[in-house]
Design a protein around this motif. Structure first.
Motif, mmCIF file in Angstrom:
data_model
loop_
_atom_site.group_PDB
_atom_site.id
_atom_site.type_symbol
_atom_site.label_atom_id
_atom_site.label_comp_id
_atom_site.label_asym_id
_atom_site.label_seq_id
_atom_site.Cartn_x
_atom_site.Cartn_y
_atom_site.Cartn_z
ATOM 1 N N PHE A 223 -37.451 10.170 -33.540
ATOM 2 C CA PHE A 223 -37.308 9.113 -34.558
ATOM 3 C C PHE A 223 -38.580 8.279 -34.559
ATOM 4 C CE2 PHE A 223 -36.210 4.610 -35.472
ATOM 5 C CZ PHE A 223 -35.996 4.766 -36.839
ATOM 6 N N ARG A 224 -39.152 8.083 -35.745
ATOM 7 C CA ARG A 224 -40.379 7.298 -35.872
ATOM 8 C C ARG A 224 -40.186 6.223 -36.949
ATOM 9 N NH1 ARG A 224 -45.662 7.204 -34.716
ATOM 10 N NH2 ARG A 224 -45.550 9.155 -33.536
ATOM 11 N N PRO A 225 -40.227 4.945 -36.569
ATOM 12 C CA PRO A 225 -40.152 3.860 -37.553
ATOM 13 C C PRO A 225 -41.554 3.394 -37.963
ATOM 14 C CG PRO A 225 -39.885 2.968 -35.362
ATOM 15 C CD PRO A 225 -40.106 4.451 -35.191
ATOM 16 N N TYR A 226 -41.659 2.739 -39.107
ATOM 17 C CA TYR A 226 -42.891 2.097 -39.569
ATOM 18 C C TYR A 226 -42.540 0.671 -39.990
ATOM 19 C CZ TYR A 226 -44.812 6.835 -39.843
ATOM 20 O OH TYR A 226 -45.236 8.107 -39.551
ATOM 21 N N ILE A 227 -43.267 -0.288 -39.454
ATOM 22 C CA ILE A 227 -43.052 -1.711 -39.776
ATOM 23 C C ILE A 227 -44.345 -2.254 -40.371
ATOM 24 C CG2 ILE A 227 -42.355 -3.960 -38.896
ATOM 25 C CD1 ILE A 227 -40.216 -1.829 -38.553
ATOM 26 N N THR A 228 -44.251 -2.796 -41.599
ATOM 27 C CA THR A 228 -45.442 -3.296 -42.293
ATOM 28 C C THR A 228 -45.238 -4.747 -42.691
ATOM 29 O OG1 THR A 228 -45.733 -1.076 -43.212
ATOM 30 C CG2 THR A 228 -47.073 -2.844 -44.154
ATOM 31 N N ASN B 23 -38.789 1.740 -52.508
ATOM 32 C CA ASN B 23 -37.713 2.511 -51.903
ATOM 33 C C ASN B 23 -37.939 3.997 -52.169
ATOM 34 O OD1 ASN B 23 -36.146 0.282 -50.967
ATOM 35 N ND2 ASN B 23 -35.508 -0.104 -53.076
ATOM 36 N N SER B 24 -37.647 4.813 -51.187
ATOM 37 C CA SER B 24 -37.726 6.263 -51.373
ATOM 38 C C SER B 24 -36.887 6.949 -50.315
ATOM 39 C CB SER B 24 -39.173 6.753 -51.308
ATOM 40 O OG SER B 24 -39.672 6.673 -49.989
ATOM 41 N N SER C 230 -41.806 -4.890 -44.535
ATOM 42 C CA SER C 230 -41.229 -3.632 -45.007
ATOM 43 C C SER C 230 -41.013 -2.698 -43.822
ATOM 44 C CB SER C 230 -42.173 -2.964 -46.008
ATOM 45 O OG SER C 230 -42.404 -3.814 -47.111
ATOM 46 N N SER C 231 -39.958 -1.911 -43.897
ATOM 47 C CA SER C 231 -39.666 -0.970 -42.814
ATOM 48 C C SER C 231 -39.246 0.374 -43.394
ATOM 49 C CB SER C 231 -38.569 -1.519 -41.899
ATOM 50 O OG SER C 231 -37.376 -1.721 -42.623
ATOM 51 N N SER C 232 -39.525 1.401 -42.645
ATOM 52 C CA SER C 232 -39.133 2.755 -43.031
ATOM 53 C C SER C 232 -38.998 3.578 -41.763
ATOM 54 C CB SER C 232 -40.177 3.376 -43.975
ATOM 55 O OG SER C 232 -41.437 3.479 -43.329
ATOM 56 N N GLY C 233 -38.514 4.794 -41.894
ATOM 57 C CA GLY C 233 -38.354 5.624 -40.712
ATOM 58 C C GLY C 233 -38.140 7.084 -41.062
ATOM 59 N N ILE C 234 -38.408 7.950 -40.086
ATOM 60 C CA ILE C 234 -38.255 9.388 -40.253
ATOM 61 C C ILE C 234 -37.541 9.950 -39.027
ATOM 62 C CG2 ILE C 234 -39.433 11.606 -40.505
ATOM 63 C CD1 ILE C 234 -41.750 10.152 -41.808
ATOM 64 N N VAL C 235 -36.520 10.757 -39.256
ATOM 65 C CA VAL C 235 -35.829 11.492 -38.198
ATOM 66 C C VAL C 235 -36.224 12.954 -38.321
ATOM 67 C CG1 VAL C 235 -33.610 12.214 -37.256
ATOM 68 C CG2 VAL C 235 -33.896 9.889 -38.134
ATOM 69 N N PHE D 264 -41.874 4.315 -47.103
ATOM 70 C CA PHE D 264 -43.261 4.809 -47.071
ATOM 71 C C PHE D 264 -43.722 5.024 -45.634
ATOM 72 C CE2 PHE D 264 -47.684 3.647 -46.321
ATOM 73 C CZ PHE D 264 -48.351 4.517 -47.158
ATOM 74 N N SER D 265 -44.563 6.041 -45.427
ATOM 75 C CA SER D 265 -45.264 6.204 -44.164
ATOM 76 C C SER D 265 -46.725 6.476 -44.458
ATOM 77 C CB SER D 265 -44.662 7.370 -43.357
ATOM 78 O OG SER D 265 -45.099 8.606 -43.882
ATOM 79 N N PRO D 266 -47.654 6.060 -43.597
ATOM 80 C CA PRO D 266 -49.090 6.250 -43.862
ATOM 81 C C PRO D 266 -49.508 7.711 -43.842
ATOM 82 C CG PRO D 266 -48.747 5.382 -41.664
ATOM 83 C CD PRO D 266 -47.419 5.321 -42.355
ATOM 84 N N GLU D 267 -48.609 8.614 -43.405
ATOM 85 C CA GLU D 267 -48.917 10.032 -43.458
ATOM 86 C C GLU D 267 -48.700 10.609 -44.852
ATOM 87 O OE1 GLU D 267 -49.365 9.031 -39.608
ATOM 88 O OE2 GLU D 267 -47.511 8.657 -40.689
ATOM 89 N N ASP D 268 -48.043 9.837 -45.742
ATOM 90 C CA ASP D 268 -47.811 10.300 -47.106
ATOM 91 C C ASP D 268 -49.044 10.057 -47.967
ATOM 92 O OD1 ASP D 268 -45.181 11.001 -46.544
ATOM 93 O OD2 ASP D 268 -44.447 8.990 -46.988
ATOM 94 N N ASN D 269 -49.375 11.034 -48.795
ATOM 95 C CA ASN D 269 -50.535 10.898 -49.674
ATOM 96 C C ASN D 269 -50.187 10.369 -51.052
ATOM 97 O OD1 ASN D 269 -52.669 11.815 -48.018
ATOM 98 N ND2 ASN D 269 -51.963 13.921 -48.259
ATOM 99 N N TYR D 270 -49.002 10.684 -51.534
ATOM 100 C CA TYR D 270 -48.691 10.357 -52.910
ATOM 101 C C TYR D 270 -48.760 8.853 -53.190
ATOM 102 C CZ TYR D 270 -44.108 9.511 -50.809
ATOM 103 O OH TYR D 270 -43.095 9.078 -50.002
#
Length: 421
Positions: free
Chosen positions: A311-316, A369-370, A323-328, A349-355
């Motif tokens: 599990f990886r969260p992102y806090i901005t 939101n996504s 803003s927060s997001s996460g990936i399992v 959003f995560s900084p690994e995303d390019n779009y």
């Protein structure tokens, strides 16, 4: 009439005699061969302590019964009591330095004790007595590999095959060494995003060169993107330096002069292995456009057999909100790290995303939101020289130009890794 004093003295003397006899060292009385066979049966039936007690007892009467002492030392080695094993092996070799089986068992003990330099020294000594002995050469190659001398290990195992080309154990070990000696690789990767409306397809391409060193891995990457009918290039370097056993870092730095990428991108993260097959990390990513955005992240991973969960969260943080997001992520590994099936689900959003990662709407994108779902499948050739990967993802993304309204897009990615020495 016997006085009470005499009676008391008699009782005291009786107890003294009992304790003195009890305190004397217990001596073995029996057939040592029969006792040895019984001890072996106990050891191989998960009753190691009883077996060791029996062997120690036999050695009180037959201290130079080297087969017994060697087996005792081996059981200590199995139990991870490497110092106790080393003491017994040393005793035997001081008495009889021509016991090949003892040398082999003693070298294995040093390898299991994570003392490869000591093991390497012992192989040198033992090969003086048993030149070209295949099993000792095999252990020498193992020690050389563990001391970061894989090329020497390859040459050593080749000497075994020169004498016996059919040695299956040496063949398999040479094959695995060949794979590990491929410390260089080049990866070619291409991806496309197809949108349900508004946008033309977006293309992402990259070429990555990586090299494994004893200090960690280093990667250089060039990204070529075509988005919004514009082309852009980004240059990145990733480092994975080893700090200590079970502790390493991730360092990233990237530059670009295209609005499709941040002017500067950087990241730092520390990883630590934990008990029970867990791993944790903590770090941040930085994206510099006209302003700088810092994204804090970390991860918790767990290995269970061939299964991996993380599990990886992102806090901005920003001026108006956080803003927060996460990936399992889940991966099912097969033969090695190049062969697995992966599934992941993320929100935000995560900084690994390019779009949508452009100067115009970078900050807006982070707060959108996504939801996304992705499937990965990676596999390699039989000789491990080539590895391929495919990814398919679906994303439900809020529009940066029309918050509250969503669109869908579908991602497809393919990659090819070529490994070489």
């Amino acid at each position: 009439m016997i006085s009470k004093t005499v009676i008391k003295l008699s009782i005291i003397l009786t107890f003294l005699c009992f304790f003195l006899s009890f305190g004397q060292e217990k001596k073995f009385a029996g057939n040592p061969d029969t006792a040895f066979e019984n001890a072996r049966n106990l050891a191989f039936n998960q009753q190691r302590k009883q077996a060791q007690d029996t062997l120690v007892l036999v050695l009180t009467k037959y201290p130079d019964y080297h087969d017994i002492r060697e087996f005792l030392a081996t059981t200590y080695s199995w139990d991870g009591e490497y110092k106790k094993a080393r003491k017994e092996f040393d005793y035997i070799l001081e008495k009889d330095a021509n016991r090949k089986s003892t040398w082999i068992a003693a070298i294995k003990n040093e390898l299991w004790a994570n003392a490869p330099y000591a093991a390497l020294e012992m192989t040198t000594e033992s090969l003086k007595k048993f030149p070209e002995e295949a099993e000792i050469l095999y252990l020498k190659a193992n020690a050389q590999e563990k001391t970061e001398n894989s090329i020497e290990a390859y040459n050593t195992i080749q000497t075994v095959l020169d004498k016996n080309p059919e040695d299956q154990k040496a063949i398999e070990y040479k094959k695995s060494l060949n794979e590990r000696l491929r410390k260089n690789s080049i990866q070619f990767k291409s991806s496309i995003d197809l949108y349900s409306e508004k946008f033309s397809p977006m293309f992402y391409n990259s070429i990555t060169y990586s090299r494994k060193t004893k200090y960690g891995s280093i990667l250089g990457r060039v990204n070529f993107d075509r988005r919004f009918n514009q082309n852009g290039t980004q240059y990145e370097v990733d480092l994975y330096p080893k700090i200590s056993k079970g502790f390493y870092a991730y360092l990233n730095f990237g530059l670009s002069n295209s609005f499709l990428f941040p002017d500067i991108r950087y990241g730092v993260e520390l990883y630590k292995s934990l008990p029970n097959s867990f791993e944790a990390s903590l770090g941040f990513r930085g994206l510099e456009y006209n302003t700088t955005t810092i994204i804090y992240t970390g991860s918790v991973g767990w290995y269970k057999g061939n299964n991996y969960w993380s599990f990886r969260p992102y806090i901005t943080p920003s001026n108006s909100r956080v803003s927060s997001s996460g990936i399992v992520t889940y991966r099912k590994y097969r033969s090695d790290a190049d062969n697995y099936l992966g599934l992941s689900f993320g929100m935000g959003f995560s900084p690994e995303d390019n779009y949508f990662n452009t100067e115009i709407n970078a900050i807006q994108t982070i707060t959108l939101n996504s939801q996304k779902f992705k499937v990965d499948y990676y596999f390699s050739s039989t000789n491990k020289r080539n590895a391929w990967g495919t990814q398919f993802g679906i994303t439900h993304q809020e529009k940066s130009f029309n918050p509250g309204s969503y669109l869908w897009f579908y991602s497809l990615s393919v990659s090819w890794d070529l490994k070489f020495k």
